[in-house]
Enzyme design. Structure first.
Site, mmCIF file in Angstrom:
data_model
loop_
_atom_site.group_PDB
_atom_site.id
_atom_site.type_symbol
_atom_site.label_atom_id
_atom_site.label_comp_id
_atom_site.label_asym_id
_atom_site.label_seq_id
_atom_site.Cartn_x
_atom_site.Cartn_y
_atom_site.Cartn_z
ATOM 1 C CE1 TYR A 137 -0.213 -1.032 -5.407
ATOM 2 C CE2 TYR A 137 2.059 -1.755 -5.606
ATOM 3 C CZ TYR A 137 0.845 -1.807 -4.962
ATOM 4 O OH TYR A 137 0.687 -2.630 -3.872
ATOM 5 N NE ARG A 190 -3.463 0.933 6.783
ATOM 6 C CZ ARG A 190 -2.461 0.760 5.923
ATOM 7 N NH1 ARG A 190 -1.417 1.555 5.952
ATOM 8 N NH2 ARG A 190 -2.519 -0.201 5.008
ATOM 9 C CE LYS A 208 -2.725 -2.689 -3.422
ATOM 10 N NZ LYS A 208 -1.654 -3.477 -2.825
ATOM 11 C CD GLU A 280 -4.970 -2.821 -0.897
ATOM 12 O OE1 GLU A 280 -3.888 -2.312 -0.575
ATOM 13 O OE2 GLU A 280 -5.104 -4.030 -1.164
ATOM 14 C CG ASP A 281 -4.746 1.110 1.550
ATOM 15 O OD1 ASP A 281 -3.889 0.363 2.049
ATOM 16 O OD2 ASP A 281 -4.518 1.820 0.560
ATOM 17 C CG ASP A 303 -1.915 -6.407 -0.942
ATOM 18 O OD1 ASP A 303 -1.270 -7.462 -1.074
ATOM 19 O OD2 ASP A 303 -1.528 -5.324 -1.424
ATOM 20 C CG ASP A 304 -3.253 -2.860 3.476
ATOM 21 O OD1 ASP A 304 -2.478 -2.256 2.726
ATOM 22 O OD2 ASP A 304 -4.488 -2.775 3.377
ATOM 23 C CG ASN A 445 4.970 1.724 -0.262
ATOM 24 O OD1 ASN A 445 6.067 1.929 -0.757
ATOM 25 N ND2 ASN A 445 4.415 0.520 -0.239
ATOM 26 C CG ASN A 489 5.534 -3.172 -5.689
ATOM 27 O OD1 ASN A 489 4.376 -3.454 -5.426
ATOM 28 N ND2 ASN A 489 5.871 -2.119 -6.419
#
Length: 589
Positions: A137, A190, A208, A280-281, A303-304, A445, A489
């Site tokens: 991760y 991203r 993930k 995600e992202d 999640d972001d 991060n 985290n």
């Protein structure tokens, strides 16, 4: 041997029926029977024999095959004669991984293991989670994504590109597992704080979902990583001969929206109402839009936006045990007003509203944002992106973070900017001068993008800071006292939320379920942890932490009428723990 009850296996399967399958793999732990809504018995399936079995990562055990298993499954001569235990295999793998100095080499080694022996991979990851989490991760996964084309060996998950328009359903049907419960999907625009990595963003969904299994106990076969490839605007990648994605600039607008909609419809058609889809992202302009569009028709989670918000809120609730007071007593200043910053702000405002009974609009007045143009204020409202507008309060403008700190005098400082070294010494010293216990969360991060290091936070605040970061930092000794930095985290949160959704059979994600997860996380921070400087529980207990979060989420789903797994189990914690995937090898007949 599997225990029997009057001719039936302990999981309720008739022994004669089991034998009629020709034996196969027995679920001696029960997690399959606890989570599958099927009449068939997938945990008594036949498996390949001989050479094929050794190359099937889901069932391969390597030198852990017993002599009897080698005889029964045509493995004689295909393996060296030694028989070793799974525990010894774990020791060997860790010895090899530790021999690498380069984190990327460690990443390649551990992910190669997943391709050879799935259960051993998860056994290693679970038994050494604190050591290996930074490898599979953040931060190492970021470097892996940047170099994904060069290190690419075996495809993981599904790659759905613009070439597959009109055929997305066919892509999903090509996936060999038919009972998928969790999907993590990205379009790679991203990736962490690294920007547009296009198709090479696949490292994030793969990582993930490895954590969904290792930390949240969701069976690996029920997890599906997906990349939606619509091109990339990263010129370096487009010129890279090893790049694995479409060599074109990103498609936007209707063509993009149509492909995503086809994907969302195909997922529901293939896997049903209860499959959890985690975005995600995605870049800001798509992330908020997709979450708003599909949260009423699908079981979706970003999640972001939401995961980061929940883990941050959990850490803040734990920090209150040190600072005293309630959330409503504090003033929050964010550096960064994107998905993470506004998501955390909304979650804090929701919790303040729940605690005090005030309106969400009033709760938001405790939260201030600084973006690239300075303090977000009402006079800028017309030029702000829609997700920032709720936090545009009446105040004169401030051009940078330092002037905003001096003007707002916050009690909690949170970094979600994705830009490293932005919590300067002057910023932290000024902020600390207003607070006896300054709360500093540097959440960006990977490590290189963190707003400040743990050492800087403790040193510049003269050892008074309550600090948490997004990426891991080593303990810091200041004037004879050793502080263990907390890591905010997301891996604390999304595996437990996912497990709670699945054990309850929830069909939608509700904000109250997310608040319940944050409270559960905070409740597991003990005084001994706070004394070390931690505002998160030790990660070595993550499976237990995830189980407790799952219970909190499931309880709220039942309370809201969103759960479909009926009747509700009498003891949700026992049930949630019984459903958790075990990486121990299965018995083969």
């Amino acid at each position: 041997m599997e225990p029997q009850l009057n001719g039936r296996l302990s999981n309720g399967v008739d022994q004669e029926l089991f034998d009629s399958f020709g034996g196969g793999v027995r679920d001696v732990y029960g997690e399959d029977s606890a989570t599958e809504d099927q009449l068939v018995t997938p945990w008594s399936r036949n498996v390949a024999c001989g050479y094929e079995l050794l190359r099937d990562p889901q069932f391969n055990k390597g030198l852990a095959f017993s002599y009897k298993e080698r005889q029964n499954h045509y493995l004689l001569g295909l393996l060296p004669p030694a028989h070793i235990t799974q525990e010894l295999q774990v020791q060997k793998i860790m010895h090899n991984i530790r021999s690498y100095a380069d984190p990327l080499q460690k990443y390649i080694a551990i992910m190669s293991l997943q391709e050879r022996n799935e259960r051993l991979f998860y056994k290693v990851l679970i038994d050494h989670v604190e050591e290996l989490l930074p490898v599979v991760y953040t931060p190492t996964v970021g470097e892996a994504c940047q170099k994904y084309g060069a290190i690419f060996q075996q495809p993981h998950g599904l790659y759905i590109s613009l070439k597959e328009r009109g055929k997305v359903l066919d892509c999903l049907k090509n996936w060999p597992e038919k009972f998928v419960q969790v999907i993590v999907v990205t379009d790679g625009e991203r990736i962490l704080g690294l920007g547009d990595l296009g198709c090479q963003g696949m490292g994030i969904p793969v990582g993930k979902l490895a954590l969904y299994t290792a930390l949240g106990g969701i069976r690996a076969s029920a997890c599906l990583p997906i990349t939606i490839d619509v091109g990339t605007n990263n010129e370096t990648l487009l010129k890279d001969p090893f790049y694995i994605g479409l060599r074109q600039h990103r498609t936007t607008g209707k063509e993009y929206d149509d492909l995503l909609h086809e994907f969302m419809c195909a997922v529901k058609q293939t896997y049903g109402e209860k499959v959890l889809i985690q975005f995600e992202d995605f870049a800001n302009h798509n992330a908020f839009k997709l979450l708003a569009k599909y949260q009423k028709t699908h079981l979706v989670f970003n999640d972001d936006i939401q995961g980061t918000a929940v883990v941050a809120l959990g850490g803040l609730l734990a920090a209150l045990k040190v600072t005293g007071g309630t959330l409503a007593d504090h003033t929050f200043l964010f550096l960064g007003a994107g998905e993470a910053g506004t998501g955390i702000g909304e979650m804090i405002a929701l919790e303040i509203s729940e605690q005090t009974g005030c309106s969400l609009e009033d709760a938001r007045k405790k939260i201030w944002l600084v973006d690239s143009k300075g303090l977000v204020v009402k006079s800028r409202r017309e030029t702000l992106q829609h997700f920032k507008q709720n936090f545009a309060h009446e105040h004169e403008g401030c051009k940078d973070l330092l002037s905003a700190v001096k003007a707002i005098k916050p009690t909690i400082l949170i970094g979600t900017s994705g830009v490293g070294k932005t919590f300067t010494q002057e910023v932290i010293e000024t902020f600390a001068s207003y607070n006896e216990k300054p709360v500093i969360f540097a959440l960006s991060n990977p490590t290189s993008q963190s707003e400040c290091t743990a050492e800087q936070a403790y040193t510049w605040s003269k050892g008074r800071a309550i600090f948490a970061s997004g990426s891991p930092f080593d303990p810091v000794t200041y004037e004879g006292r050793t502080f263990v930095p907390g890591q905010g985290n997301n891996a604390y949160i999304f595996p437990g939320i996912g497990h709670g959704v699945l054990v309850s059979g929830a069909i939608r994600m509700h904000d109250d379920m997310l608040l319940a997860a944050a409270r559960s996380l905070a409740a597991q921070v003990e005084q001994e942890h706070l004394d070390q400087g931690l505002n998160y529980p030790p990660f070595q207990n993550i499976r237990k932490i995830s189980a407790n979060i799952a219970v909190a989420v499931a309880e709220k789903a039942y309370e809201l009428g969103l759960a479909t797994r009926l009747p509700k189990p009498a003891n949700l914690l026992s049930y949630a723990e019984s459903c958790m995937y075990s990486p121990a090898y299965r018995q083969y007949r």
